[in-house]
Design a protein around this motif. Structure first.
Motif, PDB file in Angstrom:
ATOM      1  N   SER B 283      33.879  46.039  49.458  1.00 45.51           N
ATOM      2  CA  SER B 283      34.006  46.157  50.907  1.00 45.51           C
ATOM      3  C   SER B 283      33.953  44.815  51.635  1.00 45.51           C
ATOM      4  O   SER B 283      34.436  44.706  52.758  1.00 45.51           O
ATOM      5  CB  SER B 283      32.919  47.093  51.451  1.00 45.51           C
ATOM      6  OG  SER B 283      31.653  46.632  51.028  1.00 45.51           O
ATOM      7  N   SER B 284      33.416  43.765  50.999  1.00 48.73           N
ATOM      8  CA  SER B 284      33.342  42.482  51.705  1.00 48.73           C
ATOM      9  C   SER B 284      34.653  41.703  51.606  1.00 48.73           C
ATOM     10  O   SER B 284      34.818  40.671  52.228  1.00 48.73           O
ATOM     11  CB  SER B 284      32.194  41.641  51.137  1.00 48.73           C
ATOM     12  OG  SER B 284      32.488  41.271  49.811  1.00 48.73           O
ATOM     13  N   PHE B 285      35.600  42.203  50.802  1.00 46.81           N
ATOM     14  CA  PHE B 285      36.837  41.451  50.604  1.00 46.81           C
ATOM     15  C   PHE B 285      37.922  41.846  51.604  1.00 46.81           C
ATOM     16  O   PHE B 285      37.859  42.923  52.209  1.00 46.81           O
ATOM     17  CB  PHE B 285      37.360  41.680  49.182  1.00 46.81           C
ATOM     18  CG  PHE B 285      36.646  40.868  48.135  1.00 46.81           C
ATOM     19  CD1 PHE B 285      37.234  39.709  47.625  1.00 46.81           C
ATOM     20  CD2 PHE B 285      35.399  41.244  47.662  1.00 46.81           C
ATOM     21  CE1 PHE B 285      36.582  38.957  46.669  1.00 46.81           C
ATOM     22  CE2 PHE B 285      34.745  40.489  46.703  1.00 46.81           C
ATOM     23  CZ  PHE B 285      35.334  39.347  46.207  1.00 46.81           C
ATOM     24  N   GLN B 450      35.449  32.709  55.765  1.00 45.55           N
ATOM     25  CA  GLN B 450      34.033  32.539  56.097  1.00 45.55           C
ATOM     26  C   GLN B 450      33.346  33.876  56.296  1.00 45.55           C
ATOM     27  O   GLN B 450      32.177  34.042  55.997  1.00 45.55           O
ATOM     28  CB  GLN B 450      33.892  31.708  57.378  1.00 45.55           C
ATOM     29  CG  GLN B 450      34.371  30.282  57.235  1.00 45.55           C
ATOM     30  CD  GLN B 450      33.326  29.419  56.572  1.00 45.55           C
ATOM     31  OE1 GLN B 450      32.149  29.608  56.781  1.00 45.55           O
ATOM     32  NE2 GLN B 450      33.766  28.488  55.753  1.00 45.55           N
ATOM     33  N   SER B 451      34.070  34.829  56.880  1.00 50.51           N
ATOM     34  CA  SER B 451      33.472  36.138  57.098  1.00 50.51           C
ATOM     35  C   SER B 451      34.601  37.151  57.057  1.00 50.51           C
ATOM     36  O   SER B 451      35.768  36.802  56.925  1.00 50.51           O
ATOM     37  CB  SER B 451      32.775  36.190  58.457  1.00 50.51           C
ATOM     38  OG  SER B 451      33.753  36.229  59.478  1.00 50.51           O
ATOM     39  N   LYS B 452      34.252  38.409  57.158  1.00 49.57           N
ATOM     40  CA  LYS B 452      35.247  39.461  57.039  1.00 49.57           C
ATOM     41  C   LYS B 452      36.312  39.381  58.129  1.00 49.57           C
ATOM     42  O   LYS B 452      37.463  39.764  57.923  1.00 49.57           O
ATOM     43  CB  LYS B 452      34.554  40.828  57.102  1.00 49.57           C
ATOM     44  CG  LYS B 452      34.935  41.703  55.920  1.00 49.57           C
ATOM     45  CD  LYS B 452      34.529  43.123  56.086  1.00 49.57           C
ATOM     46  CE  LYS B 452      35.709  44.015  55.693  1.00 49.57           C
ATOM     47  NZ  LYS B 452      35.364  45.405  55.534  1.00 49.57           N
ATOM     48  N   GLU B 453      35.909  38.882  59.289  1.00 49.95           N
ATOM     49  CA  GLU B 453      36.831  38.855  60.415  1.00 49.95           C
ATOM     50  C   GLU B 453      37.654  37.569  60.456  1.00 49.95           C
ATOM     51  O   GLU B 453      38.739  37.532  61.026  1.00 49.95           O
ATOM     52  CB  GLU B 453      36.065  39.012  61.738  1.00 49.95           C
ATOM     53  CG  GLU B 453      35.471  40.400  61.934  1.00 49.95           C
ATOM     54  CD  GLU B 453      34.303  40.678  61.000  1.00 49.95           C
ATOM     55  OE1 GLU B 453      33.536  39.732  60.725  1.00 49.95           O
ATOM     56  OE2 GLU B 453      34.187  41.814  60.520  1.00 49.95           O
ATOM     57  N   ALA B 454      37.102  36.515  59.868  1.00 47.11           N
ATOM     58  CA  ALA B 454      37.742  35.205  59.996  1.00 47.11           C
ATOM     59  C   ALA B 454      39.077  35.153  59.273  1.00 47.11           C
ATOM     60  O   ALA B 454      39.384  36.003  58.438  1.00 47.11           O
ATOM     61  CB  ALA B 454      36.809  34.141  59.429  1.00 47.11           C
ATOM     62  N   LYS B 455      39.858  34.124  59.589  1.00 46.33           N
ATOM     63  CA  LYS B 455      41.106  33.897  58.871  1.00 46.33           C
ATOM     64  C   LYS B 455      40.827  32.882  57.765  1.00 46.33           C
ATOM     65  O   LYS B 455      39.869  32.132  57.820  1.00 46.33           O
ATOM     66  CB  LYS B 455      42.167  33.346  59.835  1.00 46.33           C
ATOM     67  CG  LYS B 455      42.609  34.358  60.881  1.00 46.33           C
ATOM     68  CD  LYS B 455      44.099  34.177  61.174  1.00 46.33           C
ATOM     69  CE  LYS B 455      44.592  35.187  62.207  1.00 46.33           C
ATOM     70  NZ  LYS B 455      44.709  36.550  61.659  1.00 46.33           N
ATOM     71  N   GLY B 456      41.676  32.836  56.754  1.00 46.91           N
ATOM     72  CA  GLY B 456      41.476  31.865  55.687  1.00 46.91           C
ATOM     73  C   GLY B 456      42.236  32.302  54.452  1.00 46.91           C
ATOM     74  O   GLY B 456      42.977  33.285  54.487  1.00 46.91           O
ATOM     75  N   VAL B 457      42.048  31.545  53.369  1.00 50.45           N
ATOM     76  CA  VAL B 457      42.780  31.839  52.140  1.00 50.45           C
ATOM     77  C   VAL B 457      42.203  33.073  51.449  1.00 50.45           C
ATOM     78  O   VAL B 457      41.003  33.195  51.290  1.00 50.45           O
ATOM     79  CB  VAL B 457      42.723  30.630  51.184  1.00 50.45           C
ATOM     80  CG1 VAL B 457      43.498  30.927  49.918  1.00 50.45           C
ATOM     81  CG2 VAL B 457      43.254  29.388  51.877  1.00 50.45           C
ATOM     82  N   ALA B 458      43.066  33.988  51.073  1.00 51.51           N
ATOM     83  CA  ALA B 458      42.664  35.142  50.278  1.00 51.51           C
ATOM     84  C   ALA B 458      43.755  35.364  49.259  1.00 51.51           C
ATOM     85  O   ALA B 458      44.911  35.572  49.624  1.00 51.51           O
ATOM     86  CB  ALA B 458      42.486  36.371  51.169  1.00 51.51           C
ATOM     87  N   MET B 459      43.443  35.238  47.979  1.00 52.89           N
ATOM     88  CA  MET B 459      44.497  35.359  46.985  1.00 52.89           C
ATOM     89  C   MET B 459      44.052  36.168  45.774  1.00 52.89           C
ATOM     90  O   MET B 459      42.860  36.363  45.529  1.00 52.89           O
ATOM     91  CB  MET B 459      44.954  33.983  46.540  1.00 52.89           C
ATOM     92  CG  MET B 459      43.813  33.128  46.043  1.00 52.89           C
ATOM     93  SD  MET B 459      44.278  31.404  46.032  1.00 52.89           S
ATOM     94  CE  MET B 459      44.777  31.194  44.353  1.00 52.89           C
ATOM     95  N   ALA B 460      45.038  36.648  45.021  1.00 48.40           N
ATOM     96  CA  ALA B 460      44.731  37.488  43.867  1.00 48.40           C
ATOM     97  C   ALA B 460      45.721  37.179  42.760  1.00 48.40           C
ATOM     98  O   ALA B 460      46.814  36.705  43.026  1.00 48.40           O
ATOM     99  CB  ALA B 460      44.838  38.952  44.263  1.00 48.40           C
ATOM    100  N   GLY B 461      45.322  37.410  41.515  1.00 49.38           N
ATOM    101  CA  GLY B 461      46.243  37.247  40.403  1.00 49.38           C
ATOM    102  C   GLY B 461      45.736  36.262  39.371  1.00 49.38           C
ATOM    103  O   GLY B 461      44.553  35.956  39.310  1.00 49.38           O
ATOM    104  N   PHE B 462      46.667  35.771  38.541  1.00 50.82           N
ATOM    105  CA  PHE B 462      46.271  34.915  37.434  1.00 50.82           C
ATOM    106  C   PHE B 462      45.732  33.569  37.904  1.00 50.82           C
ATOM    107  O   PHE B 462      44.754  33.062  37.360  1.00 50.82           O
ATOM    108  CB  PHE B 462      47.435  34.704  36.466  1.00 50.82           C
ATOM    109  CG  PHE B 462      47.048  33.819  35.321  1.00 50.82           C
ATOM    110  CD1 PHE B 462      46.245  34.305  34.294  1.00 50.82           C
ATOM    111  CD2 PHE B 462      47.454  32.500  35.271  1.00 50.82           C
ATOM    112  CE1 PHE B 462      45.856  33.488  33.248  1.00 50.82           C
ATOM    113  CE2 PHE B 462      47.059  31.674  34.216  1.00 50.82           C
ATOM    114  CZ  PHE B 462      46.264  32.173  33.210  1.00 50.82           C
ATOM    115  N   LEU B 463      46.373  33.013  38.935  1.00 49.56           N
ATOM    116  CA  LEU B 463      45.908  31.719  39.442  1.00 49.56           C
ATOM    117  C   LEU B 463      44.462  31.840  39.927  1.00 49.56           C
ATOM    118  O   LEU B 463      43.625  30.974  39.659  1.00 49.56           O
ATOM    119  CB  LEU B 463      46.821  31.239  40.578  1.00 49.56           C
ATOM    120  CG  LEU B 463      46.441  29.874  41.168  1.00 49.56           C
ATOM    121  CD1 LEU B 463      46.600  28.769  40.138  1.00 49.56           C
ATOM    122  CD2 LEU B 463      47.282  29.560  42.399  1.00 49.56           C
ATOM    123  N   SER B 464      44.172  32.944  40.593  1.00 50.50           N
ATOM    124  CA  SER B 464      42.801  33.186  41.038  1.00 50.50           C
ATOM    125  C   SER B 464      41.861  33.263  39.855  1.00 50.50           C
ATOM    126  O   SER B 464      40.739  32.776  39.884  1.00 50.50           O
ATOM    127  CB  SER B 464      42.695  34.504  41.796  1.00 50.50           C
ATOM    128  OG  SER B 464      43.633  34.556  42.804  1.00 50.50           O
TER     129      SER B 464
END
Lengths: 502, 502
Positions: B283-285, B450-464
């Motif tokens: 839920s924090s993601f 920084q927080s659930k509401e903030a903007k920023g990098v969010a990534m998924a996959g092999f590189l992660s």
């Protein structure tokens, strides 16, 4: 399987539009309805066993591969399984542990020189057919009895003291049976040994020794512990001066001199190792080597005491002459004897209570039964001496029997009661390759004589230690474990031993 | 020590001619007489504690180094001890385990991707002064109460269920006290969780999970086991969809797809993983990451079920709607709450039952007491929110407090009740560096917002996944463990996971 199929059917037929919410990670919510299927057939009322379904392994048919059942997963059984040809036989192993223990290196794991996993080899890695072939199995179970007449063994699963699972009984029909159940630590009927001493034969023994040693080191550091109690906690007593007892004492004194002195500075002067032996230490070795070992061990701070243990209490042992020896850790390695299951089997016996075998390792008077390793010995009529309970003997017998069984199978006599007049080849002959033992401080003994009386090479010191390590690293079976043992040794050399108490 | 001195005196004064037999390895035979000294002072009648001797750690004198007592050996306590300057302080740690667990990698050890020892760091390696400095100690014990008025903590040794050793009580005076006792798994008062479920917080939990998983795999292969029982044994249920639950489910499905399919071919179609969560997983993601994780887990065969557990029985759990879910292995990771010892302490509290601290991590209203990690939270008067129970927070607090205590010590205010008007520096501020979680199959989520509401990098996959592994390997504290984790990962890649059940 119906509920599993139901689920996959469900998830493949669900249409995207039916998903409650695309960003909802739990779009499989409706699968709950499938879960309720469980309740219509609650596990609590155990379904009765359907014998037509899958109950036990029945006798093989003539067109199927014959089945070799191996009881035990020690040196003998594992070497046998490794050598058996899975093209000829289905292999079924019954043992209470799913790995083989590389026993000569076990003492090193107690003090963290090696990791536990480095000296354990899963059976599936020794004989891959066990996990891949449809007719080959490994069963985590104990054999409870053998019906040689019906060609069957009866077994009971091991459940690890798990209270929720009752042991499950089952039977296996065999075409060939190999009994390789090993031996039992000898306690000579001394009270309290089983309760208070730790043996050194399985990985869980080494784990227990390690946990206790580290616990005692930490407890003795607690403020307010009286001096006498501190001395007791840190007094490590080893009973039995054979190779295992000597190697463990050597490893322990190494650990004390290098690691305890650095990392337990408050208590380092309290820890002591005493090795108690009724006769001579390393009695099978050359006299000169024995004297060398004695001097080295004494130099490392191991006290050698000749004595006979009369009684073992929770915190002290009592010797024959009434001396009381308080201990914090007691390791027992006074040799081995036949285990209760071996004693209970209604089969011919060899002197010393082992299962009797002929020169081809067959158990006389019953068909298709063989026995190898510590649990077997030549019947008197062969006129041969009982072989020592050594990994070396077990390993050689396993190899020999694997070749013989492969030969029998190839000749079409693999199935039960089909033993025809097959040329079995040469009888089993044991040639002793020598004995080795480490004594700590990068020193070891190597005795390459054929017997105690024979002449031959006998050496001691660092070169021997190097030979000892090389000999073992090449015998650790898989590449994975060779690699790990090597890495462990390097790490111990560079960083010291690990002291975390897990 | 008298008997030890006696021995060494004996062995150094013995003349060669007195040795009974030069080839006799037991020329120390007469030392038996020394052993009998034990009997004149039998351990059984426990000598009374002499308070003048060595009972507890008394208050330090003004000329001695001040003493920091650290309760706990988790992320917070260990990071603190690592940062404390042993030139300024004597460091005393009280904890029931002598190592720190590198928790983010713990899930990997359950299935053999990593070895247990690779994720455990002995405290003596984190802060070498603990084992070397005469005034620094590690005590394997639990804190039972704190007397903040007298500047004392009361402790009781951990004896591991050892029946022969009674827990030993002792007290330690402190100059500064740091409470870093962590948290307790939340069970929400559900019956049976403690008895039947396994948590995933300590190395012994991971060991238990591994043993049970391998036991169930082997038991389900036994002939005659009914289909329903087989399905039950091989049904792994994870309750709680936070990072721990998700990572464990991912590791488990990896293990099933790669190793079980190869090595347990007979039962591979029966094993299933179900993840039960009352709300949303992770839920924090970021929402997008959550959907990605859901899809990946489902692809790997993990069934995601939204449900609330009502009751836990030995072989099944019962959900709120009455559904019964049979299981063979149940792992519980539904977050944490304050532990009983924290609840019992008579100290100011923060919302949620944690120990209250001010902006400088000091416990208000008592002197020289600090609290960090999961067990602490800001008191309401600070107006700050409670920080999440994360390794990241604990680690940052430990580092901050170590610097502050060093500063205090350098300013000459290290001793108890000497707190003068010292400039403490900036208050503690937590900056979230992002969250990471693996989901199996060489995939991971990295959320650097920084927080659930903030903007920023969010990534998924092999590189992660690659970033995840790199981030962790550089944070595994010692070089030894970095090396081992690296070797473990390589070995798993090349040889597969280890399946020996030790």
């Amino acid at each position: 399987m119906s509920w599993l199929r139901n689920l996959s059917k469900f998830s493949s037929t669900i249409k995207p539009s039916q998903r409650p919410n695309k960003t909802d990670p739990f779009f499989l919510l409706p699968s709950l309805t499938f879960l309720s299927k469980f309740s219509s057939n609650p596990i609590k009322e155990k379904p009765s066993v359907k014998p037509d379904d899958y109950s036990g392994l029945e006798a093989t048919k003539a067109h199927e591969k014959p089945r070799v059942v191996v009881l035990g997963s020690g040196w003998a059984g594992c070497r046998l399984m490794k050598g058996l040809d899975p093209e000829i036989y289905d292999i079924v192993c019954v043992s209470p542990r799913n790995h083989m223990v590389f026993t000569p290196l076990l003492a090193s794991t107690c003090v963290g020189t090696l990791e536990f996993r480095s000296v354990a080899e899963p059976i599936g890695r020794i004989q891959p057919a066990i996990s891949r072939e449809p007719g080959s199995y490994f069963f985590l179970a104990n054999c409870t009895s053998i019906d040689a007449h019906k060609h069957m063994v009866h077994c009971e699963t091991v459940t690890d003291g798990e209270q929720t699972i009752k042991p499950w009984k089952f039977s296996i029909s065999y075409d060939k049976l190999v009994i390789a159940l090993g031996s039992h630590p000898a306690t000579f009927g001394i009270q309290g040994v089983n309760e208070h001493a730790i043996f050194l034969r399985e990985v869980h023994h080494a784990q227990e020794i390690r946990r206790k040693l580290l616990l005692n080191l930490m407890l003795s550091d607690v403020p307010g512990i009286p001096e006498e109690e501190k001395k007791r906690l840190l007094h490590c007593v080893v009973v039995g001066g054979g190779p295992t007892g000597v190697e463990f004492s050597g490893e322990l004194s190494d650990f004390i001199m290098k690691d305890v002195h650095q990392r337990y500075t408050h208590v380092k002067d309290y820890i002591r190792v005493t090795l108690i032996e009724a006769n001579e230490i390393l009695s099978s070795f050359d006299d000169r080597l024995r004297l060398y070992a004695t001097n080295q061990l004494t130099k490392s701070g191991v006290r050698l005491v000749r004595g006979i243990v009369k009684d073992v209490k929770a915190q002290k042992i009592i010797l024959n002459d009434g001396t009381e020896v308080p201990y914090g850790l007691l390791v027992w390695s006074t040799g081995v004897g036949p285990s209760p299951i071996i004693q209970s089997l209604d089969l011919p016996k060899a002197p010393g209570g082992r299962i009797g075998v002929d020169e081809w390792l067959r158990v006389p008077s019953v068909k298709d039964v063989f026995s190898i390793g510590d649990c077997s010995g030549f019947v008197e009529s062969t006129g041969r001496p009982t072989l020592p309970a050594l990994a070396q003997v077990a390993e050689r017998q396993g190899k020999y029997l694997a070749n013989m069984l492969n030969k029998i199978g190839k000749a079409g006599a693999g199935h039960a009661n089909t033993a025809k007049e097959i040329e079995l080849g040469d009888p089993f002959v044991y040639k002793h390759l020598g004995s080795m033992a480490t004594i700590g401080r990068y020193k070891a003994l190597v005795d390459l004589r054929q017997s105690k009386e024979a002449k031959g090479v006998a050496m001691a010191g660092f070169l021997s230690f190097f030979i000892w390590r090389s000999a073992y690293i090449t015998r650790v079976i898989s590449w994975r474990n060779r690699f790990y043992v090597f890495i462990n040794w390097i790490t111990t050399l560079v960083f010291g031993r690990d002291i975390s108490r897990l």
